[in-house]
Scaffold this active site. Structure first.
Site, PDB file in Angstrom:
ATOM      1  CG  ASP A  15      -2.019  -1.099   1.112  1.00 49.96           C
ATOM      2  OD1 ASP A  15      -1.936  -1.932   0.194  1.00 49.96           O
ATOM      3  OD2 ASP A  15      -2.914  -1.133   1.968  1.00 49.96           O
ATOM      4  CE  LYS A 102      -4.195  -4.109   0.940  1.00 49.95           C
ATOM      5  NZ  LYS A 102      -4.903  -3.038   1.655  1.00 49.95           N
ATOM      6  CB  CYS A 141      -2.473  -2.900   5.026  1.00 51.65           C
ATOM      7  SG  CYS A 141      -4.220  -2.446   4.831  1.00 51.65           S
TER       8      CYS A 141
HETATM    9  C1  VGL Z   1      -5.007   0.738   5.498  1.00 51.94           C
HETATM   10  C2  VGL Z   1      -6.585   1.762   6.820  1.00 51.94           C
HETATM   11  C3  VGL Z   1      -7.525   1.641   5.833  1.00 51.94           C
HETATM   12  C4  VGL Z   1      -3.596   0.280   5.323  1.00 51.94           C
HETATM   13  C5  VGL Z   1      -5.954   0.607   4.502  1.00 51.94           C
HETATM   14  O1  VGL Z   1      -3.110   0.204   4.169  1.00 51.94           O
HETATM   15  O2  VGL Z   1      -2.929  -0.030   6.349  1.00 51.94           O
HETATM   16  N1  VGL Z   1      -5.335   1.307   6.664  1.00 51.94           N
HETATM   17  N2  VGL Z   1      -7.191   1.068   4.681  1.00 51.94           N
END
Ligand code: VGL
Ligand code: ZN
Length: 194
Positions: A15, A102, A141
């Site tokens: 991410d 995702k 994540c």
């Molecule tokens: C994430 C909060 C919401 C992450 C993704 O990538 O850790 N955190 N969506």
């Protein structure tokens, strides 16, 4: 520790998208500070011919994780927006790399790169046994991808110099590292691996 990268190893970058960087919709403090470190890992794996997997949050604009739609997060990483793009300085190799989206449908969220994706199939297909995980956020994540990998039978290494957390509650990232360790993940740094 001395770890040699082999054909059974894969790098997973979690991410590293604009919305999770300072100035983005859901910023991870200093999230951009790990880009250089991650680029060095990416170079190393690419040179060895080992695959690099990039997960990304890829949400519809009415995703259930968003405030107003039942969730706790500000809208972030909406499909095809600038915020969902990878950090511009992240070195995405031209080959032997895979993008794993995702949280793509409205009703399901996914903190783990394995949840609702083909990541496990892609890794198993190539005979990958060990995964090396970096990116953001340590306490969401990254943590869930690491725990998911352990549950699926991979040996999991966490790149200590290649992760950052959001720390909604103080100490969340530290606790996440403890949980990952306790479940069997090995915490390493760039100097441990070649
Ligand atoms: C994430 C909060 C919401 C992450 C993704 O990538 O850790 N955190 N969506
Ligand atoms: Zn999300």
């Amino acid at each position: 520790m001395r770890i040699n990268i082999t054909d059974f190893d894969a790098l997973i970058i979690v991410d590293m998208q604009n919305d999770f960087m300072p100035g983005g919709a859901l910023p991870v403090p200093d999230g951009d500070k790990i880009v250089d470190s991650l680029n060095r890992y990416i170079d190393l794996f690419s040179q060895k011919g080992s695959p690099v997997y990039f997960t990304r949050d890829w949400h519809p604009e009415d995703h259930i994780s968003f405030k107003g739609y039942g969730g706790i997060w500000p809208p972030h990483c909406v499909q095809n927006t600038e915020g969902a793009q990878f950090h511009p300085e992240l070195k995405i190799p031209s080959d032997n790399k895979f993008i794993i989206s995702k949280g793509v449908s409205r009703e399901f969220d996914a903190y783990s790169g394995f949840q609702g994706t083909v990541l496990d199939d892609l890794l198993k297909e190539r005979g990958i046994k060990r995964i090396f995980v970096g990116g953001v956020a340590t306490d969401y994540c990254v943590k869930n991808t690491v725990l998911g990998g352990l549950n699926l039978g991979y040996q999991v290494f966490v790149l200590e110099d290649g992760i950052k957390g959001v720390d909604v509650n103080e100490g969340d990232s530290e606790r996440a590292v403890e949980v990952m360790k306790n479940k069997g993940a090995v915490i390493i740094n760039a100097e441990d691996i070649r």
